[in-house]
Design an enzyme around this catalytic site. Sequence first.
Site, PDB file in Angstrom:
ATOM      1  NE  ARG A 124      -5.308  -7.839  -6.904  1.00 46.77           N
ATOM      2  CZ  ARG A 124      -6.410  -7.371  -7.544  1.00 46.77           C
ATOM      3  NH1 ARG A 124      -5.921  -6.741  -8.710  1.00 46.77           N
ATOM      4  NH2 ARG A 124      -7.398  -7.264  -6.964  1.00 46.77           N
ATOM      5  CD  GLU A 158      -3.015  -3.695   6.193  1.00 45.48           C
ATOM      6  OE1 GLU A 158      -3.810  -4.132   5.912  1.00 45.48           O
ATOM      7  OE2 GLU A 158      -2.318  -3.950   4.940  1.00 45.48           O
ATOM      8  CG  HIS A 217       1.023  -6.751   3.528  1.00 44.47           C
ATOM      9  ND1 HIS A 217       1.342  -5.677   3.050  1.00 44.47           N
ATOM     10  CD2 HIS A 217      -0.368  -6.934   3.615  1.00 44.47           C
ATOM     11  CE1 HIS A 217       0.147  -4.951   2.584  1.00 44.47           C
ATOM     12  NE2 HIS A 217      -0.903  -5.778   2.943  1.00 44.47           N
ATOM     13  CG  HIS A 232      -1.473  -1.229   1.463  1.00 41.75           C
ATOM     14  ND1 HIS A 232      -2.601  -1.733   0.409  1.00 41.75           N
ATOM     15  CD2 HIS A 232      -1.565  -1.950   2.470  1.00 41.75           C
ATOM     16  CE1 HIS A 232      -3.038  -2.753   0.944  1.00 41.75           C
ATOM     17  NE2 HIS A 232      -2.569  -3.319   2.092  1.00 41.75           N
TER      18      HIS A 232
END
Length: 318
Positions: A193, A115, A173, A98
């Site tokens: 991605r 996150e 991740h 991200h």
Amino acid sequence: MEILKLKPVGKEYLWGGTKLKEEFSKNIDIMPLAETWECSVHNEGLSTVAEGKFKNKTLKEVLEKYPKYLGVNLQDKKELPILVKLIDAKEDLSVQVHPDDFFAMQNENQNGKSEMLYVIDASENSNLILGYTKPVDASILENAIKNNDLDKYLRKIPVKKGDCFYIPAGTIHAISSGSLVLEIAQNSNLTYRVYDYDRVDKTGNKRELNFDKAIKVMNMEEYLGYKKEPKKVYYDEFSIEKICDCEYFEVDKIDVFDSFSFIVDDKSFQVIVCVDGEGQIEYKKGVISLKKGDTVFIPANAKKCKINGKMTLLKVKC
């Protein structure tokens, strides 16, 4: 002001499963049910109010009408800064990254995404891909993807129930199969991605990769460790541990044995997610039932709240 019990919106992705329906009573007509966006004002998935005077209103509508519910810490914000999800990974998620706020705003006109992941449950062989085992560069990664051997550069960490990981923007991740996870993140759905195991969707097409953008935002150094090892403090009626405290939010995990009382001041709203057990929350205006899978939004300045029952909760504030 009312505490708002929320109704999530569901998301169908090819890697999802059935646990959110079977174990968390998510009666959403989607299969597979990969995610439920439990507390969201994001336009790609708006959670709604399940009961009370705001019933069937979106949380976004309520907060636009009553911005003071966010709290004085967020008085300059235009909307709720977090997004809370339940994720059922029957299959592996894509290897992804991200962007941070700067890149996301400059290139996507959106927030970046850091996150926290809390593992609600995991099968015996579940793991989390988190960072690299050695420094890499764009050329190494591009060749590894072409040769299907990216795996040898990725650090895999075994996970178990109760584990918690903070994943800053820019960290490569992926959640592995067999993991049931609560995600608390910035209010963003930006994902680049890097690798998707050459899978195809229901129409037979491979999902889009975003390698060119990913290499601009990712940390390509060796993984240094983001697993949280908080200290639990026990009391007669509950235990509490701070499992995340970052610049975007802080999260406490609370195991309620009998009752737990807390104050919601005027500084920030709070969000509570029940990940196990059942009980109720009492406050000035009444009582709200809580069971495994329920999420509530508590407006700032709601004052004293008391939770009764036997349950495990995650409590979020900004």
